[in-house]
Design a protein around this motif. Structure first.
Motif, PDB file in Angstrom:
ATOM      1  N   VAL B  47     -13.953 -22.356 -24.452  1.00 20.10           N
ATOM      2  CA  VAL B  47     -13.490 -22.357 -25.806  1.00 20.10           C
ATOM      3  C   VAL B  47     -14.711 -23.053 -26.541  1.00 20.10           C
ATOM      4  N   ASN B  49     -15.616 -24.900 -30.320  1.00 17.67           N
ATOM      5  CA  ASN B  49     -15.012 -25.950 -31.159  1.00 17.67           C
ATOM      6  C   ASN B  49     -16.030 -26.094 -32.438  1.00 17.67           C
ATOM      7  N   PRO B  50     -15.581 -26.396 -33.608  1.00 17.39           N
ATOM      8  CA  PRO B  50     -14.551 -26.441 -33.990  1.00 17.39           C
ATOM      9  C   PRO B  50     -13.710 -24.967 -34.618  1.00 17.39           C
ATOM     10  N   THR B  51     -14.461 -23.873 -33.955  1.00 16.94           N
ATOM     11  CA  THR B  51     -13.875 -22.682 -34.481  1.00 16.94           C
ATOM     12  C   THR B  51     -12.934 -21.690 -33.921  1.00 16.94           C
ATOM     13  N   ALA B  52     -12.204 -22.274 -32.859  1.00 14.15           N
ATOM     14  CA  ALA B  52     -11.300 -21.438 -32.352  1.00 14.15           C
ATOM     15  C   ALA B  52     -11.654 -20.345 -31.815  1.00 14.15           C
ATOM     16  N   ILE B  53     -12.777 -20.220 -31.031  1.00  5.48           N
ATOM     17  CA  ILE B  53     -13.102 -18.880 -30.497  1.00  5.48           C
ATOM     18  C   ILE B  53     -13.051 -19.216 -28.715  1.00  5.48           C
ATOM     19  N   LEU B  90     -27.363 -12.127 -27.335  1.00  9.32           N
ATOM     20  CA  LEU B  90     -27.854 -13.380 -28.090  1.00  9.32           C
ATOM     21  C   LEU B  90     -27.108 -14.615 -26.988  1.00  9.32           C
ATOM     22  N   ARG B  91     -25.767 -14.343 -27.045  1.00  7.60           N
ATOM     23  CA  ARG B  91     -25.055 -15.521 -26.457  1.00  7.60           C
ATOM     24  C   ARG B  91     -25.451 -15.480 -24.852  1.00  7.60           C
ATOM     25  N   GLN B  93     -28.369 -14.628 -23.740  1.00  5.37           N
ATOM     26  CA  GLN B  93     -29.527 -15.161 -23.349  1.00  5.37           C
ATOM     27  C   GLN B  93     -29.541 -16.484 -23.589  1.00  5.37           C
ATOM     28  N   HIS B  94     -28.782 -17.312 -24.529  1.00  8.82           N
ATOM     29  CA  HIS B  94     -28.737 -18.483 -24.778  1.00  8.82           C
ATOM     30  C   HIS B  94     -28.026 -19.277 -23.343  1.00  8.82           C
ATOM     31  N   GLN B  97     -30.354 -18.526 -20.070  1.00 11.05           N
ATOM     32  CA  GLN B  97     -31.882 -19.365 -20.062  1.00 11.05           C
ATOM     33  C   GLN B  97     -31.620 -20.909 -20.349  1.00 11.05           C
ATOM     34  N   LYS B  98     -31.102 -21.145 -21.458  1.00 13.56           N
ATOM     35  CA  LYS B  98     -31.127 -22.439 -21.887  1.00 13.56           C
ATOM     36  C   LYS B  98     -30.044 -23.545 -21.151  1.00 13.56           C
ATOM     37  N   THR B 178     -24.334 -25.559 -27.444  1.00 18.45           N
ATOM     38  CA  THR B 178     -24.138 -25.839 -29.273  1.00 18.45           C
ATOM     39  C   THR B 178     -25.080 -25.012 -29.637  1.00 18.45           C
ATOM     40  N   PHE B 179     -24.497 -24.334 -30.627  1.00 17.01           N
ATOM     41  CA  PHE B 179     -25.517 -23.324 -31.500  1.00 17.01           C
ATOM     42  C   PHE B 179     -24.929 -23.154 -32.796  1.00 17.01           C
ATOM     43  N   ALA B 180     -25.632 -23.466 -33.730  1.00 19.02           N
ATOM     44  CA  ALA B 180     -25.496 -23.265 -35.183  1.00 19.02           C
ATOM     45  C   ALA B 180     -24.059 -23.903 -35.210  1.00 19.02           C
TER      46      ALA B 180
END
Lengths: 381, 201
Positions: B47, B49-53, B90-91, B93-94, B97-98, B178-180
């Motif tokens: 999940v 945060n704080p974007t409810a995804i 994109l996600r 790879q993030h 890799q990271k 954490t991203f953007a």
């Protein structure tokens, strides 16, 4: 015929002039609008995350393909505001919408004509100070030909899930989508430019959301000649939805309120269904009871609906078909319109959207409908 | 040649006893579950945060082999990190890799150390129950003990297992993604399912 042409032109002129929420993103698990937008109900200025997603999932080209984390996170990127030519501080989000529409329609003498129209030119800024966000647009009202603010509000974040908002914005009802001329928007009196002054409480969880909105008033929408398009409106709106398996959002809305001339009660279900990463269905049905104050007889209930099937052919390029119904009252079997539509929508690179749409409005009981076609270009810096 | 009836009885009785003993030894003895040969799926939910995804991802089916030897169970199943798919390139790879550092830690491995109702799993060819399990989960090079409950169903010579567990990614030295402006919460739900043959050794 004259009426049909006029209807087509006016319909086309007012089509697609507002924007900015793309409910089809539910197919990627983005059931809550607030992931990508500052507004809890979607639309308007994008969050940093929303900008990245516009490159990664919405556009054909322009998303990041190579490593992008670590110190290079601050590197120039195409999705940033104005391609990062202007770098606002982290607490400030900037955006905007410019829309051009080329319309093709039949003239009264049977020929055809086309017009290029600037539909919208807005800039928007959202400044965040701890839990408080101030958001405002400034732009040109193409109907009244004057500078105005389409949307402005204060948002206070009570916690991770709950916000309260005050200001001028669309109240949450049904599916928030760019197609404002459809029966579930224009047909309910909530067309482009009819944002009202509201107080809203929103609870947005990862499994559900609930919006309660008190509509305090709505500025009258006027044209250049002073003609009033939209009346002052007040009322109460509620919308609740649940997210199933992340890619299916199902909910229901309720509105009760009145304008100077009409008492309205509207309620109905809606669904945003991301069947696959490429195939989405949007559907909204609203039962309406619209009583003219000047008429004592209650017309009873009617129904408006909007249904859209969207298939992403390649990333960023969509083919879609729509079907709308507008029946203001079941008791009047001669009143209403069914609209069939189809089109292509393309997001070639971040900041750009192109759309071409054909629609056929067919009045209830008529054997022939009226056709219209438009090409719309949308730039969101 | 005629055998006395008592000899026939003794022979039959001895044979039957041998068969019964063999069957008992087999039920309680050593069994192998070659997970490689079966079917299955791997799923994870996180999940933001704080974007409810809610991010629901999938990965390749688990592979490996489990062994039941009397009252003990052992074996390891693995899932390659490279197969993780969160639905967005994109996600992915993030994530891989990271945060998961797939080049250094290419697999997620789960070693089973105990499973409830083992005797029933081996003795009955028609068994279904939710049982507790213990094991060691190795992610990002860090091994931690985990517990959970698994639905285990045996039908004839095949066994199906559906296990769910919640992990805290910080326990595995994974930086909180954490991203953007969007941060993934520490807790991630994992669900692994497989159906595989079950063979007596």
């Amino acid at each position: 015929m004259k009426t049909k042409i006029l209807f087509s032109v006016v319909g086309t002129l007012l089509l697609s002039a507002t924007a900015h929420a793309f409910p089809e993103m539910v197919r990627h698990g983005y059931a809550a609008c607030v992931t990508c937008h500052v507004s809890p109900d979607g639309g308007g200025v994008l969050t940093w995350y929303g900008r990245e997603i516009s490159g990664a999932a919405l556009s054909t080209w322009g998303g990041r393909e190579k490593s992008y984390w670590g110190p290079e996170q601050k590197e120039h990127h195409e999705t940033f505001f104005a391609w990062d030519l202007i770098t606002p501080p982290e607490w400030l989000l900037l955006g905007g919408d410019v829309r051009l529409n080329r319309i093709q329609y039949r003239t009264q003498d049977g020929g055809s004509a086309s017009r290029l129209i600037l539909m919208q030119a807005d800039l928007e800024a959202a400044a965040k100070f701890k839990k408080l966000t101030i958001d405002a647009t400034i732009g040109r009202d193409e109907n009244a030909r004057e500078i105005f603010s389409r949307r402005h509000f204060l948002k206070y974040q009570l916690n991770n899930r709950t916000t309260v908002r005050f200001g001028k914005f669309f109240h949450a009802y049904g599916i928030r989508m760019p197609e404002h001329a459809v029966s579930t928007k224009r047909g309910l009196g909530w067309d482009q430019g009819s944002e009202s002054y509201n107080i809203e409480g929103a609870l947005v969880d990862s499994n559900y959301d609930v919006f309660l909105t008190a509509l305090l008033s709505r500025p009258e929408t006027k044209g250049q000649n002073g003609m009033v398009f939209g009346e002052d409106e007040s009322g109460f709106s509620a919308r609740a939805s649940t997210f199933l398996a992340e890619k299916y959002k199902i909910g229901a809305s309720f509105f009760t309120g009145s304008t100077k001339s009409t008492d309205k009660t509207i309620l109905g279900p809606f669904a945003m269904l991301g069947f696959t990463p490429h195939f989405t269905v949007l559907s909204e049905f609203d039962f309406t009871n619209l009583k003219l104050k000047s008429v004592t007889k209650d017309p009873g209930w009617g129904l408006v609906s909007f249904n859209k099937a969207d298939y992403e052919l390649i990333q960023g390029l969509h083919a879609f078909a729509t079907y709308e119904t507008y029946r203001p009252a079941f008791s009047d079997s001669t009143s209403g319109v069914n609209t069939l539509g189809a089109g292509l929508q393309w997001f070639p690179r971040p900041h750009f959207e192109l759309q071409t749409v054909w629609k056929n409005d067919k009045p209830v009981g008529a054997t022939e409908g009226s056709h219209y076609f438009f090409l719309m270009a949308h730039f969101y810096p | 040649m005629k055998f006395p009836s008592s000899a026939v009885f003794l022979f039959v009785a001895a044979g039957a006893s041998s068969l019964m003993l063999a069957a008992t030894a087999s039920a309680a003895g050593k069994w192998v579950i070659p997970v490689d040969e079966g079917t299955g799926s791997t799923e994870f939910v996180a999940v933001g945060n704080p974007t409810a995804i809610r991010i629901r991802g999938t990965a390749e089916r688990p592979k490996g082999k489990l062994t039941i030897d009397g009252a003990s169970v052992s074996g390891t199943i693995t899932v390659p990190v490279a197969s993780f798919d969160s639905g967005l390139a994109l996600r992915n790879q993030h994530m891989k890799q990271k945060y998961m550092e797939v080049d250094k830690y290419p697999d997620v491995a789960f070693s089973l150390t105990s499973l409830g109702s083992l005797d029933k799993v081996t003795e009955s060819k028609d068994f279904s129950s939710e049982v507790p399990f213990d094991g060691k989960l190795k992610i990002h090079g860090v091994e931690k003990g985990v517990q959970g409950k698994a639905k285990v169903a045996r039908k004839g010579d095949s066994v199906s297992v559906a296990a769910a567990m919640k992990i805290n990614i910080r326990d595995f030295n994974i930086e909180v993604p954490t991203f953007a402006g969007v941060t993934v919460t520490n807790d991630v739900d994992i669900k692994v399912e497989f159906t595989a043959p079950m063979r007596a050794q």
